[in-house]
Design an enzyme around this catalytic site. Structure first.
Site, PDB file in Angstrom:
ATOM      1  N   ASP A 151       0.794  -1.229  -0.091  1.00  0.00           N
ATOM      2  CA  ASP A 151      -0.284  -0.111  -0.110  1.00  0.00           C
ATOM      3  C   ASP A 151       0.739   1.234   0.023  1.00  0.00           C
ATOM      4  O   ASP A 151       2.235   1.246   0.037  1.00  0.00           O
ATOM      5  CB  ASP A 151      -0.984   0.055   1.158  1.00  0.00           C
ATOM      6  CG  ASP A 151      -2.366   0.505   0.877  1.00  0.00           C
ATOM      7  OD1 ASP A 151      -2.339   1.298   0.251  1.00  0.00           O
ATOM      8  OD2 ASP A 151      -3.182   0.271   1.663  1.00  0.00           O
ATOM      9  N   ASP A 210      -9.983   3.567  -3.452  1.00  0.00           N
ATOM     10  CA  ASP A 210     -10.844   2.274  -2.883  1.00  0.00           C
ATOM     11  C   ASP A 210     -12.272   2.241  -3.530  1.00  0.00           C
ATOM     12  O   ASP A 210     -13.059   3.069  -3.502  1.00  0.00           O
ATOM     13  CB  ASP A 210     -11.006   2.298  -1.516  1.00  0.00           C
ATOM     14  CG  ASP A 210      -9.397   1.981  -0.879  1.00  0.00           C
ATOM     15  OD1 ASP A 210      -8.595   1.987  -1.583  1.00  0.00           O
ATOM     16  OD2 ASP A 210      -9.674   1.674   0.460  1.00  0.00           O
TER      17      ASP A 210
END
Ligand code: GLA
Length: 409
Positions: A151, A210
């Protein structure tokens, strides 16, 4: 003689000096990765019992045999680093440790994935890998991990921000050094256009922020928003030429099973298959309803997603709220998906012979005016006529019809 030995030694030294990232990657994802990930459904609320239960469920409900291989733990599995700097699992939630979990998953014919972050901390505030990349990769390899999602939180701001290409290449090199084949999933949300640089670094890269649990929406979370299925779909425009066998655009993990509306769940899955997207399930597979299992294990849709040519689909025709997506498949076949974006029923007619079907990226075309194709329904696998006559498609709200076009003999 001495000259030959010297030349050989110099060649060897040169090959050692070559940056690892410049060497061709081993093919770890010839087709888009398929599996499960904890984040969309459970967020930080995870433990080893959940992960073991998921592995068991994937075997029992047919997901493993349908092609789902990876059981991926997302954020919040981490505890503290040990005195030597090696990361440990959270001892409360993962008391048996990750090695034992990997063994459990492997015994069931599945693979284990894990999560970290290129910054000082993960998005969930656990220890990130910055400055510990080689140690972390070594630890994952020792544990028997097969997949790493990496990430981009807490990587600095402005001029002090890490260079994404460098940060991801460092972890790639660390994984290579650790010596275990580990699929590398780049999760920097598309901010620095990873499709332009990540092919030699990872097997998949997120193209957007997201996904959220909704069809057509932005869900606000204070400083940022997650995106509905349609918002993510629209952001894939222009990216298809960057994907192909071994390296995939990743429009984020599936919300199939989480969306309240069954048609939206069907469409989401069909569209991700048309996009040649990684199919990483993000729902409760232990308590999954049979109609959701049927969507996720549909062999025709999975075959479209996993087609050997790896050509990402494109929006072929548009008419109001109806979009017709097309994707060339191996064997001179095509997949065609008819999407109803709206909350109203729609009817759409495809006049095959009047619509040139050609793909300017793969250079493939189907001369539908001259050549007849048989139609197979992608949901049921049943023969459903051919392209000699126009096809009238009736679509429920937010539903998607899928057809596979096979050349008629
Ligand atoms: C980011 C990622 C998500 C998830 C969370 C975990 O938001 O994009 O997919 O991994 O972090 O904190």
């Amino acid at each position: 003689m001495f000259r030959h030995v010297l030349a050989a030694m110099m060649a060897l030294a040169a090959s050692w000096a070559m940056p690892l990232a410049a060497q061709p990657l081993p093919v770890l994802a010839a087709t888009p990765p398929m599996g499960w990930n904890s984040w969309n459904r459970y967020g930080c609320g995870i433990d080893e019992k959940l992960i073991r239960g998921v592995a068991d469920a994937m075997v029992a409900n047919g997901m493993r045999d349908a092609g789902y291989t990876f059981v991926n733990i997302d954020d919040c599995w981490q505890g503290e680093r040990d005195p030597d700097g090696y990361i440990q699992a959270d001892a409360q939630r993962f008391p048996s440790g990750i090695r034992a979990l990997a063994d459990y998953v492997h015994t069931r014919g599945l693979k284990l994935g894990i999560y970290s972050d290129a910054g000082s901390k993960t998005c969930g505030g656990r220890a990130g890998s910055q400055g510990h990349e080689y140690q972390d990769a070594r630890q994952y390899a020792r544990w028997g991990v097969d997949y790493l999602k990496y990430d981009w939180c807490n990587t600095g701001t402005g001029a002090a921000q890490r260079n994404p290409r460098e940060a991801y290449a460092t972890m790639r090199d660390a994984l290579d050094k650790a010596g275990r084949p580990i699929v590398f999933s780049i999760c920097e949300w598309g901010d620095s256009k990873p499709w332009e640089w990540a092919q030699a670094i990872g097997q998949l890269w997120r193209t957007t922020g997201d996904i959220g649990n909704c069809w057509d929406c932005h869900l606000g979370h204070g400083g940022w928003s997650s995106l509905g299925v349609l918002q993510i779909l629209d952001k894939q425009d222009g990216l298809r030429s960057f994907a192909g066998p071994g390296h995939w655009n990743d429009p984020d993990m599936l919300e199939v099973g989480n969306l309240p509306d069954l048609n939206a769940n069907r469409s989401h899955f069909a569209l991700w298959a048309m996009l040649a997207a990684p199919l990483i399930v993000g729902t409760d597979v232990v308590g999954m309803k049979p109609e959701i299992t049927r969507i996720l294990t549909n062999p025709h849709l999975i075959a479209i997603d996993q087609d050997a040519l790896g050509i990402q689909g494109f929006a072929w025709l548009r008419s109001g709220d109806v979009e017709v997506w097309a994707r060339p498949l191996a064997g001179e076949r095509w997949a065609v998906a008819v999407l109803n974006r709206s909350a109203q029923p729609q009817t759409h007619v495809i006049d095959w012979s009047g619509e040139p079907l050609s793909d300017n990226v793969s250079q493939k075309s189907a001369d539908l005016g001259k050549r007849r194709f048989k139609l197979v329904d992608g949901w049921t696998g049943k023969a459903t006529g051919d392209t000699a006559t126009p096809l009238k498609v009736s679509l429920a709200p937010r539903d998607t019809a899928v057809f596979i076009l096979e050349p008629a003999a």
